[in-house]
Design a protein around this motif. Structure first.
Motif, PDB file in Angstrom:
ATOM      1  N   VAL A   1       0.849  -1.195   0.000  1.00 16.40           N
ATOM      2  CA  VAL A   1       0.000   0.000   0.000  1.00 16.40           C
ATOM      3  C   VAL A   1       0.882   1.242   0.000  1.00 16.40           C
ATOM      4  O   VAL A   1       0.627   2.196  -0.737  1.00 16.40           O
ATOM      5  CB  VAL A   1      -0.954  -0.024   1.213  1.00 16.40           C
ATOM      6  CG1 VAL A   1      -1.702   1.296   1.321  1.00 16.40           C
ATOM      7  CG2 VAL A   1      -1.935  -1.175   1.108  1.00 16.40           C
TER       8      VAL A   1
ATOM      9  N   HIS B   1       2.407   1.804  -3.472  1.00 19.51           N
ATOM     10  CA  HIS B   1       1.452   2.367  -4.429  1.00 19.51           C
ATOM     11  C   HIS B   1       1.174   3.837  -4.156  1.00 19.51           C
ATOM     12  O   HIS B   1       1.053   4.631  -5.080  1.00 19.51           O
ATOM     13  CB  HIS B   1       0.144   1.573  -4.407  1.00 19.51           C
ATOM     14  CG  HIS B   1       0.213   0.320  -5.199  1.00 19.51           C
ATOM     15  ND1 HIS B   1      -0.018   0.278  -6.542  1.00 19.51           N
ATOM     16  CD2 HIS B   1       0.521  -0.955  -4.841  1.00 19.51           C
ATOM     17  CE1 HIS B   1       0.131  -0.955  -6.985  1.00 19.51           C
ATOM     18  NE2 HIS B   1       0.457  -1.726  -5.967  1.00 19.51           N
ATOM     19  N   CYS B   2       1.074   4.208  -2.887  1.00 18.20           N
ATOM     20  CA  CYS B   2       0.733   5.590  -2.563  1.00 18.20           C
ATOM     21  C   CYS B   2       1.943   6.527  -2.601  1.00 18.20           C
ATOM     22  O   CYS B   2       1.776   7.736  -2.597  1.00 18.20           O
ATOM     23  CB  CYS B   2       0.073   5.657  -1.185  1.00 18.20           C
ATOM     24  SG  CYS B   2      -1.564   4.927  -1.183  1.00 18.20           S
ATOM     25  N   HIS B   3       3.149   5.989  -2.632  1.00 20.23           N
ATOM     26  CA  HIS B   3       4.350   6.830  -2.645  1.00 20.23           C
ATOM     27  C   HIS B   3       5.049   6.819  -4.000  1.00 20.23           C
ATOM     28  O   HIS B   3       5.438   7.865  -4.498  1.00 20.23           O
ATOM     29  CB  HIS B   3       5.318   6.369  -1.558  1.00 20.23           C
ATOM     30  CG  HIS B   3       6.566   7.195  -1.481  1.00 20.23           C
ATOM     31  ND1 HIS B   3       6.570   8.455  -0.944  1.00 20.23           N
ATOM     32  CD2 HIS B   3       7.830   6.946  -1.896  1.00 20.23           C
ATOM     33  CE1 HIS B   3       7.811   8.949  -1.017  1.00 20.23           C
ATOM     34  NE2 HIS B   3       8.581   8.060  -1.601  1.00 20.23           N
TER      35      HIS B   3
ATOM     36  N   CYS C   1      -0.373   6.955  -8.600  1.00 22.64           N
ATOM     37  CA  CYS C   1      -1.109   7.875  -7.711  1.00 22.64           C
ATOM     38  C   CYS C   1      -0.170   8.552  -6.729  1.00 22.64           C
ATOM     39  O   CYS C   1      -0.565   9.459  -6.018  1.00 22.64           O
ATOM     40  CB  CYS C   1      -2.211   7.129  -6.959  1.00 22.64           C
ATOM     41  SG  CYS C   1      -1.605   5.916  -5.786  1.00 22.64           S
ATOM     42  N   GLY C   2       1.093   8.106  -6.676  1.00 25.18           N
ATOM     43  CA  GLY C   2       2.063   8.715  -5.767  1.00 25.18           C
ATOM     44  C   GLY C   2       2.784   9.857  -6.450  1.00 25.18           C
ATOM     45  O   GLY C   2       2.280  10.481  -7.350  1.00 25.18           O
TER      46      GLY C   2
ATOM     47  N   THR D   1       2.119  11.018   2.008  1.00 21.79           N
ATOM     48  CA  THR D   1       1.963   9.594   1.716  1.00 21.79           C
ATOM     49  C   THR D   1       0.934   8.972   2.645  1.00 21.79           C
ATOM     50  O   THR D   1       0.054   8.227   2.210  1.00 21.79           O
ATOM     51  CB  THR D   1       3.317   8.872   1.836  1.00 21.79           C
ATOM     52  OG1 THR D   1       4.241   9.465   0.912  1.00 21.79           O
ATOM     53  CG2 THR D   1       3.181   7.399   1.518  1.00 21.79           C
TER      54      THR D   1
ATOM     55  N   LYS E   1      -2.476  10.013   1.579  1.00 22.39           N
ATOM     56  CA  LYS E   1      -2.920   9.274   0.394  1.00 22.39           C
ATOM     57  C   LYS E   1      -3.418   7.886   0.777  1.00 22.39           C
ATOM     58  O   LYS E   1      -4.380   7.389   0.203  1.00 22.39           O
ATOM     59  CB  LYS E   1      -1.806   9.178  -0.633  1.00 22.39           C
ATOM     60  CG  LYS E   1      -1.574  10.464  -1.402  1.00 22.39           C
ATOM     61  CD  LYS E   1      -0.487  10.246  -2.412  1.00 22.39           C
ATOM     62  CE  LYS E   1      -0.619  11.132  -3.608  1.00 22.39           C
ATOM     63  NZ  LYS E   1      -1.847  11.090  -4.315  1.00 22.39           N
ATOM     64  N   VAL E   2      -2.752   7.247   1.743  1.00 22.25           N
ATOM     65  CA  VAL E   2      -3.194   5.937   2.221  1.00 22.25           C
ATOM     66  C   VAL E   2      -4.584   6.078   2.848  1.00 22.25           C
ATOM     67  O   VAL E   2      -5.489   5.288   2.563  1.00 22.25           O
ATOM     68  CB  VAL E   2      -2.188   5.347   3.232  1.00 22.25           C
ATOM     69  CG1 VAL E   2      -2.753   4.107   3.895  1.00 22.25           C
ATOM     70  CG2 VAL E   2      -0.872   5.023   2.546  1.00 22.25           C
TER      71      VAL E   2
ATOM     72  N   SER F   1      -7.253   6.642   0.336  1.00 21.82           N
ATOM     73  CA  SER F   1      -7.534   5.434  -0.445  1.00 21.82           C
ATOM     74  C   SER F   1      -8.419   4.456   0.321  1.00 21.82           C
ATOM     75  O   SER F   1      -8.805   3.426  -0.219  1.00 21.82           O
ATOM     76  CB  SER F   1      -6.229   4.734  -0.837  1.00 21.82           C
ATOM     77  OG  SER F   1      -5.448   5.589  -1.635  1.00 21.82           O
TER      78      SER F   1
END
Length: 147
Positions: A19, A22-24, A28-29, A37, A40-41, A44
């Motif tokens: 996770v 993907h977010c960093h 999408c990062g 970050t 964003k997690v 999500s």
């Protein structure tokens, strides 16, 4: 559940790193810092108790972020927030008329979606709220669903 009343999926230990990746790192990062970050997690729909600590450690171990370094205030540009609008976010509705009667209709109901520049018009017999409700039900909600 956090204080914002959003229910999030608690991520097991073995899945947390994916996770964060993907977010960093991925589409999408953007190699943002640990706070962004972690945000964003959360946005999500995920959460785990040590999220903020893990995001900080993950960003500290990211080789690309360490090579880039931080942006000093000398390099920074003034930031202006970007307002993101979706279709059906900004509407305008108004009646035009009265006009000379045509098939019993004397008004025109104009509906404009300012994001997509979509316009729709309907001839109506009166300029009352029941005409607007009927128009929304018959023309908008039946075609596009409730926004």
């Amino acid at each position: 559940m956090e204080t914002d009343q959003v229910i999030r999926r608690c991520v097991p230990d073995w899945e947390q790193e994916n996770v964060l990746i993907h977010c960093h790192n991925l589409a999408c990062g953007g190699h943002f810092g640990p706070k962004r970050t972690a945000r964003k997690v959360l946005d999500s729909g995920f959460y785990w108790p040590s999220l903020h600590k893990d995001a900080y450690e993950f960003c500290q171990s990211c080789k690309r972020c360490q090579l880039t370094g931080g942006i000093s205030s000398r390099d920074a540009m003034p930031q202006v927030p970007i307002i993101v609008c979706e279709i059906f976010d900004v509407w305008g509705m108004d009646f035009m008329g009265p006009f000379p009667s045509s098939y019993g209709n004397t008004y025109i109901l104009m509906v404009v979606d300012y994001v997509s520049k979509w316009i729709e018009a309907k001839a109506t017999s009166s300029c009352e709220s029941k005409e607007v409700a009927k128009f929304l039900k018959d023309n908008i909600f039946s075609r596009y669903g409730v926004p």
